[in-house]
Motif scaffolding. Structure first.
Motif, mmCIF file in Angstrom:
data_model
loop_
_atom_site.group_PDB
_atom_site.id
_atom_site.type_symbol
_atom_site.label_atom_id
_atom_site.label_comp_id
_atom_site.label_asym_id
_atom_site.label_seq_id
_atom_site.Cartn_x
_atom_site.Cartn_y
_atom_site.Cartn_z
ATOM 1 N N ILE A 40 11.900 8.136 -0.354
ATOM 2 C CA ILE A 40 11.223 7.341 0.683
ATOM 3 C C ILE A 40 10.958 5.932 0.181
ATOM 4 N N LEU A 41 10.591 5.828 -1.100
ATOM 5 C CA LEU A 41 10.317 4.522 -1.707
ATOM 6 C C LEU A 41 11.563 3.642 -1.660
ATOM 7 N N LYS A 42 12.712 4.224 -1.966
ATOM 8 C CA LYS A 42 13.970 3.484 -1.924
ATOM 9 C C LYS A 42 14.290 3.043 -0.498
ATOM 10 N N TYR A 43 14.008 3.929 0.474
ATOM 11 C CA TYR A 43 14.290 3.612 1.873
ATOM 12 C C TYR A 43 13.423 2.451 2.359
ATOM 13 N N ILE A 44 12.106 2.536 2.105
ATOM 14 C CA ILE A 44 11.214 1.480 2.622
ATOM 15 C C ILE A 44 11.424 0.168 1.886
ATOM 16 N N SER A 45 11.873 0.255 0.606
ATOM 17 C CA SER A 45 12.160 -0.966 -0.142
ATOM 18 C C SER A 45 13.309 -1.725 0.520
ATOM 19 N N SER A 49 0.825 -1.206 0.000
ATOM 20 C CA SER A 49 0.000 0.000 0.000
ATOM 21 C C SER A 49 0.861 1.258 0.000
ATOM 22 N N MET A 50 1.953 1.245 0.793
ATOM 23 C CA MET A 50 2.861 2.391 0.836
ATOM 24 C C MET A 50 3.537 2.609 -0.512
ATOM 25 N N ARG A 51 3.977 1.518 -1.152
ATOM 26 C CA ARG A 51 4.634 1.632 -2.454
ATOM 27 C C ARG A 51 3.693 2.223 -3.503
ATOM 28 N N THR A 52 2.456 1.732 -3.514
ATOM 29 C CA THR A 52 1.471 2.219 -4.486
ATOM 30 C C THR A 52 1.230 3.708 -4.308
ATOM 31 N N ARG A 53 1.114 4.139 -3.054
ATOM 32 C CA ARG A 53 0.847 5.554 -2.765
ATOM 33 C C ARG A 53 2.021 6.441 -3.172
ATOM 34 N N LEU A 54 3.233 5.991 -2.865
ATOM 35 C CA LEU A 54 4.419 6.784 -3.199
ATOM 36 C C LEU A 54 4.677 6.822 -4.700
#
Length: 264
Positions: A234-239, A218-223
């Motif tokens: 942020i996407l790179k960090y959470i990945s 869900s976080m990836r889709t939103r970002l």
């Protein structure tokens, strides 16, 4: 058959020379990554090595073996990226590397014993670093294990570790000696389900992991829908965070499955 393991040992005496070597290694990785990205498609490790080896050796001053390891490692990363593109999980992009990991070839780049790892650094042919050897790891220095290409890794807490890859040939157990067999299925609701021929069954990592995966998805889709530079960072960090978390979970589950099978 061969039994393989990765033993993680803390380097007690890291210094600026080791840090500088990892920085140079990272610089080499990023240079090779840029060359491959600008090529517009993946290429074989040997072809890539011919293109970048002079720069790695003469301009960056890296040792010969490292200058061979780097193009192989980068070529492998882009091969993985290509597979992800095929399944629409990623897109063609320049892969960036941070100075937190460095691959070393055994004997050519490092040697190791129970208390010391000797590493070929940027400024010296071979430098000794004291390692913290835990009691459970001493068995891997009894002469029966073979050491493979391994990694020096800077962990999130700032400490440096050697991720020592080891291998040992063990005799295959004759199938006629076994009385119980176990199969393992992987899935979504449960990461693994072990079942045996005597009708025993055990589930590993259920709903909580599924919820965690859905949360990250869900976080990836939103970002991704935002598309801003901040969102990409942020996407790179959470990945990276998700990968580390799942790697840790998978490691724990594999140990649990092994322990479970031992008591059958």
């Amino acid at each position: 058959m061969f039994l393989t393991k990765t033993v993680i040992l803390k380097i007690e005496t890291p210094d600026t020379e080791l840090v500088e070597t990892m920085q140079k290694y990272s610089e080499g990785m990023n240079h090779v990554s840029k060359v491959l990205f600008e090529n517009g498609k993946t290429m074989g490790a040997m072809k890539l090595q011919k293109l970048v080896y002079p720069h790695l050796r003469e301009n960056l001053g890296l040792k010969s073996q490292m200058s061979c390891n780097i193009p192989r490692q980068v070529a492998g990363c882009y091969k993985t990226l290509k597979e992800q593109i095929k399944t629409k999980k990623s897109h063609w992009q320049q892969v960036e590397f941070s100075p937190t990991s460095m691959t070393l070839s055994y004997k050519r780049d490092f040697t190791i014993d129970e208390n010391t790892v000797k590493i070929t650094t940027f400024n010296s042919s071979r430098k000794a670093y004291t390692i913290l050897n835990y009691n459970h790891a001493k068995q891997y220095f009894d002469g029966s294990w073979k050491y493979q290409a391994s990694k020096i890794v800077k962990h999130n807490d700032g400490n440096y570790f050697i991720h020592l890859s080891i291998e040992k040939e063990i005799p295959d157990k004759s199938i006629i000696e076994a009385s119980t067999f176990m199969g393992v299925d992987v899935g979504i609701n449960y990461l693994a389900v072990a079942s045996t021929t005597d009708k025993k069954c055990k589930f590993f990592a259920g709903g909580k992991i599924k919820n965690l995966r859905n949360h990250y998805k869900s976080m990836r889709t939103r970002l991704q829908s935002k598309g801003t530079l901040s969102a990409k960072r942020i996407l790179k960090y959470i990945s990276g965070k998700e990968k580390r978390l799942m790697r840790d979970i998978n490691h724990k589950i594999s140990k649990e499955i092994g322990n479970y099978s031992a008591y059958l």
